[in-house]
Design a protein around this motif. Structure first.
Motif, mmCIF file in Angstrom:
data_model
loop_
_atom_site.group_PDB
_atom_site.id
_atom_site.type_symbol
_atom_site.label_atom_id
_atom_site.label_comp_id
_atom_site.label_asym_id
_atom_site.label_seq_id
_atom_site.Cartn_x
_atom_site.Cartn_y
_atom_site.Cartn_z
ATOM 1 N N ILE A 148 0.844 -1.192 0.000
ATOM 2 C CA ILE A 148 0.000 0.000 0.000
ATOM 3 C C ILE A 148 0.879 1.241 0.000
ATOM 4 O O ILE A 148 2.038 1.207 0.394
ATOM 5 N N ASP A 149 0.295 2.307 -0.489
ATOM 6 C CA ASP A 149 1.014 3.584 -0.547
ATOM 7 C C ASP A 149 0.246 4.605 0.286
ATOM 8 O O ASP A 149 -0.778 5.112 -0.130
ATOM 9 N N VAL A 150 0.776 4.871 1.470
ATOM 10 C CA VAL A 150 0.059 5.779 2.371
ATOM 11 C C VAL A 150 -0.037 7.189 1.808
ATOM 12 O O VAL A 150 -0.886 7.973 2.223
ATOM 13 N N PRO B 271 -7.775 6.148 -0.714
ATOM 14 C CA PRO B 271 -7.788 5.713 0.684
ATOM 15 C C PRO B 271 -7.116 4.357 0.856
ATOM 16 O O PRO B 271 -7.211 3.488 -0.015
ATOM 17 N N ILE B 272 -6.463 4.197 1.974
ATOM 18 C CA ILE B 272 -5.758 2.952 2.261
ATOM 19 C C ILE B 272 -6.684 1.751 2.170
ATOM 20 O O ILE B 272 -6.341 0.730 1.576
ATOM 21 N N TYR B 273 -7.869 1.870 2.748
ATOM 22 C CA TYR B 273 -8.759 0.702 2.769
ATOM 23 C C TYR B 273 -9.166 0.303 1.359
ATOM 24 O O TYR B 273 -9.349 -0.874 1.057
ATOM 25 N N GLU B 274 -9.261 1.280 0.457
ATOM 26 C CA GLU B 274 -9.578 0.942 -0.938
ATOM 27 C C GLU B 274 -8.399 0.246 -1.611
ATOM 28 O O GLU B 274 -8.586 -0.660 -2.421
ATOM 29 N N GLN B 275 -7.212 0.700 -1.294
ATOM 30 C CA GLN B 275 -6.025 0.054 -1.853
ATOM 31 C C GLN B 275 -5.989 -1.407 -1.428
ATOM 32 O O GLN B 275 -5.664 -2.298 -2.219
ATOM 33 N N ILE B 276 -6.312 -1.631 -0.161
ATOM 34 C CA ILE B 276 -6.309 -3.003 0.343
ATOM 35 C C ILE B 276 -7.345 -3.846 -0.397
ATOM 36 O O ILE B 276 -7.073 -4.968 -0.825
ATOM 37 N N GLY C 218 -0.401 -5.374 11.361
ATOM 38 C CA GLY C 218 0.991 -5.340 11.788
ATOM 39 C C GLY C 218 1.940 -5.326 10.605
ATOM 40 O O GLY C 218 2.861 -4.498 10.543
ATOM 41 N N ASP C 219 1.700 -6.216 9.647
ATOM 42 C CA ASP C 219 2.577 -6.315 8.481
ATOM 43 C C ASP C 219 2.662 -5.015 7.706
ATOM 44 O O ASP C 219 3.725 -4.608 7.240
ATOM 45 N N LEU C 220 1.516 -4.388 7.545
ATOM 46 C CA LEU C 220 1.492 -3.172 6.721
ATOM 47 C C LEU C 220 1.720 -1.915 7.556
ATOM 48 O O LEU C 220 1.751 -0.809 7.024
ATOM 49 N N ALA C 221 1.848 -2.098 8.845
ATOM 50 C CA ALA C 221 2.006 -0.953 9.749
ATOM 51 C C ALA C 221 0.826 0.002 9.592
ATOM 52 O O ALA C 221 0.981 1.216 9.459
ATOM 53 N N THR D 124 -8.548 0.081 9.987
ATOM 54 C CA THR D 124 -8.511 0.308 8.546
ATOM 55 C C THR D 124 -8.623 -1.019 7.801
ATOM 56 O O THR D 124 -9.344 -1.127 6.800
ATOM 57 N N ILE D 125 -7.915 -2.014 8.299
ATOM 58 C CA ILE D 125 -8.015 -3.344 7.695
ATOM 59 C C ILE D 125 -9.449 -3.854 7.846
ATOM 60 O O ILE D 125 -10.040 -4.374 6.902
ATOM 61 N N GLN D 126 -9.959 -3.666 9.049
ATOM 62 C CA GLN D 126 -11.324 -4.117 9.331
ATOM 63 C C GLN D 126 -12.309 -3.520 8.326
ATOM 64 O O GLN D 126 -13.191 -4.200 7.809
ATOM 65 N N LYS D 127 -12.133 -2.242 8.067
ATOM 66 C CA LYS D 127 -13.025 -1.563 7.127
ATOM 67 C C LYS D 127 -12.926 -2.202 5.738
ATOM 68 O O LYS D 127 -13.938 -2.424 5.073
#
Lengths: 125, 125, 125, 125
Positions: free
Chosen positions: C4-6, C11-16, C43-46, C51-54
DNA sequence: GTGGTCTAGACCACA
DNA sequence: GTGGTCTAGACCACT
């Protein structure tokens, strides 16, 4: 006899509880019938024994089964108690649905029709 | 207008969703009515804005409201769509209950009686 | 596997979400593969677990994954569904671009040339 | 001449920018044509003047219009520059789409067919 | 351990 | 001011 769906949103322990109640209501298990042991059932369903334990504990709390140390768990309720309870529950829910239907403007005619339709071909009355 | 119960097992954001749907169904809010802002409602209900946001997002996803950044959120659905949807849902639930009642041996006579009783004094048919 | 690219505007969640769809489309993850847990991936993506949950919630809503409390999240879609969907999407976009090209006066000859050039050396036809 | 959709997810100021570029590309506005004043346009579109200002500022930053204090804003670019720019942009996007299509296994045959279909009946080649 | 919900507080783009 | 995104940290039910 017991079937659970791990993908369901309903917790597994609740599924087990409902399943067992159903078996009793349908007369498959009668008073004093011994339930499968926690380990046994856990093995059969490929479920964590803690989950089975939780279901049994809850059933015991509700007075539906009773446990004897190192003997196992047994059906406490007869068909009649459970049926009665279930009946009340169903009527309560039935009333709630009717109330909502009335609020939203569904006529009693519509409900009657649905009723006839669903019961057609059945002669248990 | 909106009331939530923080003690309920139902998540707050779901309560908000249901509450808003109800307001629309009852015609309190009609199409293009502006909803209270996220922060406003959060303040009124003493709830975290994120929780309101979650509810609004879900409502938008369902096509029931639409949100415009820096403008606000507005009712998208008309009463009719929502009512129809709710009606189908109720009938489906109704059928499910009837089925369960039949299985447990409740007679159509008993159901008819309950129906008469609940509807007595009401003349929307 | 997931990057991912912060700094991106997306948005991060869309990238995921897009990343995971891509992994499934490319066949890296197949049906019923378990996804990394929310906390693990966070943890892996810091990245914050919320955000992951979303992202996971949205994927579940789209029917691409399914989540089981206390079990984990798993791939629901097969490659084929996702590929088909993606294909339609691409063709739609393709058509839109062609239309715009036509409007601005780009000739089909120019497009053909570009097509030949891009496809040269590739033998998947 | 300018139409905006306040419900769109695209920011209004971006819609204005795109609209104006389009007008120039289509030759409706040529070099040194005076643009409507910020207030004028804001009034016509029923939009906050700040939003118009933001669009004009961005257009000026891109060198597409120029402003003279107390005189107004004027078109700086000719059709040709903008067209060229747009053309490159379109080809770039076209290439990106093709690349994705190739990755997902769409054959050049399928693309050719789509191309023929979309261009049929048009004779600008 | 897992996913799900919620809070408090922050920052952003947009109007 | 608005909605939208993100973080840090917490608690919950379930397995």
């Amino acid at each position: 006899m017991l079937t659970i769906d791990v993908k369901s949103r309903k917790p597994i322990y609740e599924q087990i509880i409902d399943n067992i109640k159903e078996l009793i209501i349908q007369g498959v298990w009668s008073r004093d019938t011994q339930l499968p042991s926690v380990r046994q059932l856990a093995g059969d369903l490929a479920i964590n024994p803690n989950t089975i334990q939780k279901a049994y504990s809850e059933l015991e709390r509700q007075g539906i089964i009773y446990s004897m140390k190192s003997k196992g768990s047994f059906v406490a309720s007869g068909v009649d108690e459970l049926r009665k309870e279930r009946k009340e529950q169903l009527f309560k829910e039935f009333g709630r649905i009717l109330e909502e239907m009335r609020e939203i403007g569904i006529t009693s005619r519509e409900i009657e029709e649905r009723l006839q339709e669903q019961w057609k071909g059945v002669q248990n009355d």
